[in-house]
Design a protein around this motif. Sequence first.
Motif, PDB file in Angstrom:
ATOM      1  N   UNK A 102      72.348   8.120  48.628  1.00 41.38           N
ATOM      2  CA  UNK A 102      73.507   8.715  47.957  1.00 41.38           C
ATOM      3  C   UNK A 102      74.493   9.351  48.952  1.00 41.38           C
ATOM      4  N   UNK A 103      74.273   9.092  50.246  1.00 40.85           N
ATOM      5  CA  UNK A 103      75.218   9.608  51.253  1.00 40.85           C
ATOM      6  C   UNK A 103      76.456   8.716  51.291  1.00 40.85           C
ATOM      7  N   UNK A 104      77.482   9.156  51.992  1.00 42.22           N
ATOM      8  CA  UNK A 104      78.761   8.430  52.042  1.00 42.22           C
ATOM      9  C   UNK A 104      78.622   7.096  52.770  1.00 42.22           C
ATOM     10  N   UNK A 105      77.914   7.077  53.908  1.00 41.74           N
ATOM     11  CA  UNK A 105      77.860   5.851  54.719  1.00 41.74           C
ATOM     12  C   UNK A 105      76.517   5.756  55.463  1.00 41.74           C
ATOM     13  N   UNK A 106      75.413   5.658  54.717  1.00 44.40           N
ATOM     14  CA  UNK A 106      74.094   5.739  55.365  1.00 44.40           C
ATOM     15  C   UNK A 106      73.820   4.644  56.394  1.00 44.40           C
ATOM     16  N   UNK A 107      74.229   3.410  56.105  1.00 45.43           N
ATOM     17  CA  UNK A 107      73.932   2.329  57.056  1.00 45.43           C
ATOM     18  C   UNK A 107      74.680   2.552  58.371  1.00 45.43           C
ATOM     19  N   UNK A 108      75.940   2.979  58.260  1.00 43.24           N
ATOM     20  CA  UNK A 108      76.731   3.241  59.465  1.00 43.24           C
ATOM     21  C   UNK A 108      76.167   4.436  60.224  1.00 43.24           C
ATOM     22  N   UNK A 109      75.797   5.480  59.495  1.00 38.72           N
ATOM     23  CA  UNK A 109      75.212   6.669  60.137  1.00 38.72           C
ATOM     24  C   UNK A 109      73.949   6.279  60.909  1.00 38.72           C
ATOM     25  N   UNK A 110      73.096   5.484  60.252  1.00 38.72           N
ATOM     26  CA  UNK A 110      71.825   5.096  60.894  1.00 38.72           C
ATOM     27  C   UNK A 110      72.095   4.221  62.117  1.00 38.72           C
ATOM     28  N   UNK A 111      73.096   3.368  62.014  1.00 41.19           N
ATOM     29  CA  UNK A 111      73.415   2.487  63.150  1.00 41.19           C
ATOM     30  C   UNK A 111      73.911   3.314  64.335  1.00 41.19           C
ATOM     31  N   UNK A 112      74.725   4.330  64.047  1.00 40.80           N
ATOM     32  CA  UNK A 112      75.201   5.219  65.123  1.00 40.80           C
ATOM     33  C   UNK A 112      74.016   5.965  65.748  1.00 40.80           C
ATOM     34  N   UNK A 113      73.095   6.397  64.903  1.00 41.35           N
ATOM     35  CA  UNK A 113      71.908   7.115  65.415  1.00 41.35           C
ATOM     36  C   UNK A 113      71.081   6.180  66.292  1.00 41.35           C
ATOM     37  N   UNK A 114      70.950   4.934  65.863  1.00 43.35           N
ATOM     38  CA  UNK A 114      70.153   3.977  66.648  1.00 43.35           C
ATOM     39  C   UNK A 114      70.783   3.768  68.019  1.00 43.35           C
ATOM     40  N   UNK A 115      72.101   3.568  68.045  1.00 38.70           N
ATOM     41  CA  UNK A 115      72.746   3.333  69.347  1.00 38.70           C
ATOM     42  C   UNK A 115      72.550   4.551  70.256  1.00 38.70           C
ATOM     43  N   UNK A 116      72.644   5.756  69.699  1.00 40.25           N
ATOM     44  CA  UNK A 116      72.362   6.959  70.506  1.00 40.25           C
ATOM     45  C   UNK A 116      70.949   6.900  71.081  1.00 40.25           C
ATOM     46  N   UNK A 117      70.003   6.479  70.239  1.00 42.33           N
ATOM     47  CA  UNK A 117      68.607   6.431  70.691  1.00 42.33           C
ATOM     48  C   UNK A 117      68.420   5.395  71.796  1.00 42.33           C
ATOM     49  N   UNK A 118      69.076   4.240  71.632  1.00 44.73           N
ATOM     50  CA  UNK A 118      68.940   3.199  72.663  1.00 44.73           C
ATOM     51  C   UNK A 118      69.490   3.697  74.000  1.00 44.73           C
ATOM     52  N   UNK A 119      70.611   4.393  73.920  1.00 42.41           N
ATOM     53  CA  UNK A 119      71.228   4.879  75.162  1.00 42.41           C
ATOM     54  C   UNK A 119      70.416   6.015  75.777  1.00 42.41           C
ATOM     55  N   UNK A 120      69.883   6.880  74.931  1.00 42.24           N
ATOM     56  CA  UNK A 120      69.027   7.954  75.448  1.00 42.24           C
ATOM     57  C   UNK A 120      67.800   7.348  76.123  1.00 42.24           C
ATOM     58  N   UNK A 121      67.219   6.327  75.469  1.00 43.97           N
ATOM     59  CA  UNK A 121      66.037   5.679  76.047  1.00 43.97           C
ATOM     60  C   UNK A 121      66.382   5.103  77.421  1.00 43.97           C
ATOM     61  N   UNK A 122      67.501   4.395  77.487  1.00 43.09           N
ATOM     62  CA  UNK A 122      67.890   3.788  78.771  1.00 43.09           C
ATOM     63  C   UNK A 122      68.069   4.860  79.848  1.00 43.09           C
ATOM     64  N   UNK A 123      68.637   5.993  79.459  1.00 39.17           N
ATOM     65  CA  UNK A 123      68.875   7.050  80.452  1.00 39.17           C
ATOM     66  C   UNK A 123      67.563   7.599  81.004  1.00 39.17           C
ATOM     67  N   UNK A 124      66.465   7.397  80.237  1.00 36.82           N
ATOM     68  CA  UNK A 124      65.139   7.846  80.694  1.00 36.82           C
ATOM     69  C   UNK A 124      64.344   6.680  81.283  1.00 36.82           C
ATOM     70  N   UNK A 125      65.030   5.554  81.466  1.00 35.36           N
ATOM     71  CA  UNK A 125      64.421   4.311  81.962  1.00 35.36           C
ATOM     72  C   UNK A 125      63.322   3.804  81.021  1.00 35.36           C
ATOM     73  N   UNK A 126      63.524   4.032  79.740  1.00 32.69           N
ATOM     74  CA  UNK A 126      62.601   3.527  78.716  1.00 32.69           C
ATOM     75  C   UNK A 126      63.269   2.350  78.017  1.00 32.69           C
ATOM     76  N   UNK A 127      62.485   1.293  77.813  1.00 34.55           N
ATOM     77  CA  UNK A 127      63.030   0.099  77.176  1.00 34.55           C
ATOM     78  C   UNK A 127      63.131   0.285  75.677  1.00 34.55           C
ATOM     79  N   UNK A 128      64.081  -0.425  75.075  1.00 35.43           N
ATOM     80  CA  UNK A 128      64.260  -0.318  73.624  1.00 35.43           C
ATOM     81  C   UNK A 128      64.747  -1.650  73.057  1.00 35.43           C
ATOM     82  N   UNK A 129      64.513  -1.819  71.777  1.00 33.14           N
ATOM     83  CA  UNK A 129      65.018  -3.016  71.080  1.00 33.14           C
ATOM     84  C   UNK A 129      65.336  -2.647  69.637  1.00 33.14           C
ATOM     85  N   UNK A 130      66.534  -2.968  69.227  1.00 30.02           N
ATOM     86  CA  UNK A 130      66.972  -2.788  67.821  1.00 30.02           C
ATOM     87  C   UNK A 130      66.434  -3.999  67.083  1.00 30.02           C
ATOM     88  N   UNK A 131      65.587  -3.777  66.082  1.00 24.65           N
ATOM     89  CA  UNK A 131      64.936  -4.913  65.412  1.00 24.65           C
ATOM     90  C   UNK A 131      65.317  -4.963  63.935  1.00 24.65           C
TER      91      UNK A 131
END
Length: 183
Positions: A102-131
């Motif tokens: 019931x949020x305004x834009x949940x899919x977009x919000x989650x996608x933004x959160x995922x990209x943040x997580x992927x970039x944070x992981x990379x900054x720690x030299x941790x591998x990631x994959x959006x599946x």
Amino acid sequence: MNTVIENIKKRRSIRDYKKEQIKEEELQAILEAGTYAPSGCNAQSWHFTVIQDRELIGLMSNVAKEKLKTSSDEGFRNMANNKDLDLTHGAPTLVVVSGKQDAYSPLTDCSAAIQNMLLAAESLDIGSLWIGLIELSFDHEEVARKLNIPEGYKPYYGVALGYKGAGETRAPRRKENVISYIR
Ligand SMILES: Cc1cc2nc3c(=O)[nH]c(=O)nc-3n(C[C@H](O)[C@H](O)[C@H](O)COP(=O)(O)O)c2cc1C
């Protein structure tokens, strides 16, 4: 070049992971970075389900692959028929990201959160994959029971996390002519 831009350009989808689990503080830093994403009306409509049970991750991959066998896409069908293929590529952690419906834009919000997580992981030299494909497992009875996604949330995607194995990490060629200027 500043370190943020360097990190953005260095991140790649990782499809080869070491078995060793990532450290708890690394996981927490990545999840926290997810929660700092922008969100429509500041709804922060995400929920993260962290799975570190390889048996459940394997079940999710197998269930999704079984469904892929009937895909209209030949590439997906071939993928599904490769019995050695694990859609999470052996990652020791899989985060399922769900959005509040019931949020305004949940899919977009989650996608933004995922990209943040992927970039944070990379900054720690941790591998990631959006599946995206793991979504095919979410309505399986046993998977749904175990995930226990909170009422009112819909699971969208999985994010695999783990220390990088030896796989190829070269960036795909960037498409050209994707920018217009009006000035
Ligand atoms: C919405 C979305 C769904 C994706 N689903 C999958 C997937 O199911 N399996 C996979 O191996 N990669 C998946 N990817 C990763 C893309 O294949 C990858 O980002 C793309 O090939 C570019 O490579 P790069 O991430 O290394 O830049 C997904 C990416 C996005 C944004």
